[in-house]
Motif scaffolding. Structure first.
Motif, short mmCIF file in Angstrom:
data_model
loop_
_atom_site.label_atom_id
_atom_site.label_comp_id
_atom_site.label_asym_id
_atom_site.label_seq_id
_atom_site.Cartn_x
_atom_site.Cartn_y
_atom_site.Cartn_z
N ASP A 351 77.14 18.22 41.56
CA ASP A 351 76.35 19.17 42.36
C ASP A 351 77.15 20.42 42.68
O ASP A 351 76.65 21.54 42.60
N TYR A 352 78.41 20.22 43.05
CA TYR A 352 79.26 21.36 43.38
C TYR A 352 79.56 22.20 42.15
O TYR A 352 79.59 23.43 42.21
N VAL A 353 79.79 21.54 41.02
CA VAL A 353 80.08 22.25 39.77
C VAL A 353 78.91 23.14 39.38
O VAL A 353 79.08 24.32 39.04
N ARG A 354 77.69 22.59 39.43
CA ARG A 354 76.50 23.38 39.09
C ARG A 354 76.33 24.55 40.05
O ARG A 354 76.01 25.67 39.64
N GLU A 356 78.63 26.08 41.76
CA GLU A 356 79.67 27.08 41.54
C GLU A 356 79.39 27.92 40.29
O GLU A 356 79.61 29.14 40.28
N LEU A 357 78.89 27.29 39.24
CA LEU A 357 78.54 28.03 38.02
C LEU A 357 77.36 28.97 38.27
O LEU A 357 77.34 30.09 37.74
N GLU A 358 76.39 28.53 39.06
CA GLU A 358 75.27 29.41 39.40
C GLU A 358 75.75 30.61 40.21
O GLU A 358 75.28 31.74 40.02
N TYR A 359 76.69 30.36 41.12
CA TYR A 359 77.27 31.45 41.91
C TYR A 359 77.98 32.45 41.00
O TYR A 359 77.84 33.68 41.16
N ALA A 360 78.73 31.95 40.01
CA ALA A 360 79.41 32.83 39.07
C ALA A 360 78.41 33.61 38.23
O ALA A 360 78.60 34.80 37.96
#
Length: 407
Positions: A351-354, A356-360
């Motif tokens: 969940d955190y990885v997704r 963070e990628l959306e934030y990027a």
């Protein structure tokens, strides 16, 4: 190649098909007698993913390791019950190997594995870097054969070959093994000797370096020196390019992971991406090519440095990656740091990885000038090639769409 390294056979009587095999077998393999009874059949282990199996075999083949074939383990004495050959050789001839029962050869084809790998000799009067990388690049075009059709290859590098005597020994050994000889010999007399010796002993060979050297000599109108790199009579000049490369490496190391953002204006390339997208290794690789590289991590809740948006935006490159691949990389990283169990953070949670990628991705959309490079499945060299090509195109004022394009 010694067959004993591939065939794992019990000792058999001299009346068997290949009595000479027994001399090559390990001593710790017990002999089968009537008291022991017939050897129980060996069941094939269940196969995993065919794609993973192909990848695993490809890595083994390219690294020169011999494959452990279940088909080879099934071969027992009854297969070799015909009279012994008259040859006194310590290993079977090619004609004898051709007489292996069809059922066994079919197993080889099914598993993509064979008993004997074809040898490629790489001969160089220098380090052998050119020959090795040329052969590896060429072998990449034959992975479909190496893996799926059961034709493995063993590569052998002979570097620093500076005298004809050693060269002749290598060619003779290649003739015995039926190897292909590929050489990068700068000295014309050595290259000629290699060509003549290969013709004399019927060894297939190719001069990797000569066609390119002759083409460059004709283009420049200057004869080549004929002195290999690193030779006592040849010293590499300390050119301005050399010092620029050293300066680039020093700059890149100091600018790693967002350090000293005030120096971003001095960078040729700025890499931006979330953690574990390969920013640091890519930076070091580009620095070795003479580019001053800075990399800045994208972390949720932490603002990017203002200096990033004040420099020439055409220097900035975004890096992104598939979330599943990123998760596996981060889990391995967390495990290596001891962040397991209760100490594990959300660093390696899906969940955190997704998130963070959306934030990027939102940051990349807000900065459409930044090219966004998808690094999933790419080697460092491939990603670097994309970055260098874009930099070159922009420097040459090539037409580039000013949108967030993914490469």
């Amino acid at each position: 190649m010694f067959v004993s390294k591939v065939f794992r056979l019990p000792e058999v009587s001299p009346a068997r098909r290949f009595p000479s095999f027994s001399a090559c077998l390990p001593e710790d393999i017990p002999s089968r007698t009537a008291d022991h009874g017939p050897e129980p059949p060996v069941r094939k282990p269940p196969k995993g993913s065919s794609q993973l199996n192909r990848w695993s075999r490809a890595r083994a083949i390219r690294s020169g390791r011999r494959l452990d074939s279940p088909a080879l383990r099934k071969m027992t004495a009854p297969h070799f019950s015909s009279p012994p050959p008259t040859s006194s050789s310590s290993s079977p001839s090619l004609s004898q190997l051709d007489e292996i029962p069809p059922s066994i050869s079919d197993d080889f084809q099914d598993d993509g594995e064979v008993a004997a790998a074809k040898a490629i000799y790489m001969v160089s009067d220098g380090t052998g870097w050119t020959a090795e990388h040329s052969v590896n690049a060429a072998l990449g075009q034959f992975e479909h054969c190496l893996v799926d059709r059961g034709c493995p290859v063993n590569t052998h590098l002979f570097s620093g070959v500076e005298d004809v005597e050693r060269l002749m020994e290598i060619v003779k050994q290649a003739a015995k093994e039926g190897a292909l000889v590929l050489y990068t010999l700068v000295d014309p007399s050595m290259a000629k000797s290699a060509e003549q010796a290969c013709k004399l002993w019927g060894v297939p060979s190719t001069d990797i370096l000569r066609p390119t050297t002759e083409a460059i000599a004709a283009h420049l109108g200057v004869a080549p020196s004929g002195i290999p790199r690193g030779a006592p009579g040849r010293k590499a000049p300390l050119t301005e390019e050399y010092f620029q490369r050293i300066e680039a490496i020093d700059f890149t190391i100091k600018q790693d992971d967002g350090a000293q953002p005030r120096n971003l204006n001095r960078a040729h390339i700025v890499l931006v991406g979330v953690s574990r997208t390969g920013k640091t290794p890519l930076s070091i690789y580009l620095a070795q090519k003479g580019y001053k590289v800075a990399n800045i991590p994208i972390v949720m809740g932490v603002e990017l440095p203002k200096a990033l948006f004040e420099i020439n935006q055409e220097k900035v490159f975004g890096l992104t990656i598939n979330p599943v691949v990123l998760l596996s990389i981060r889990k391995a990283r967390a495990k290596s740091l001891g962040l397991d169990g209760e100490m594990r953070s959300n660093y390696s949670e899906m969940d955190y990885v997704r998130e963070e990628l959306e934030y990027a991705n939102k940051i990349f959309v807000q900065n459409p000038v930044w090219p966004v490079i998808e690094v999933t499945g790419k080697a460092i060299e491939e990603t670097a090639a994309v970055v260098v090509r874009i930099c070159h195109d922009r420097k040459q004022k090539c037409l580039m769409p000013r949108i967030s394009k993914r490469y």
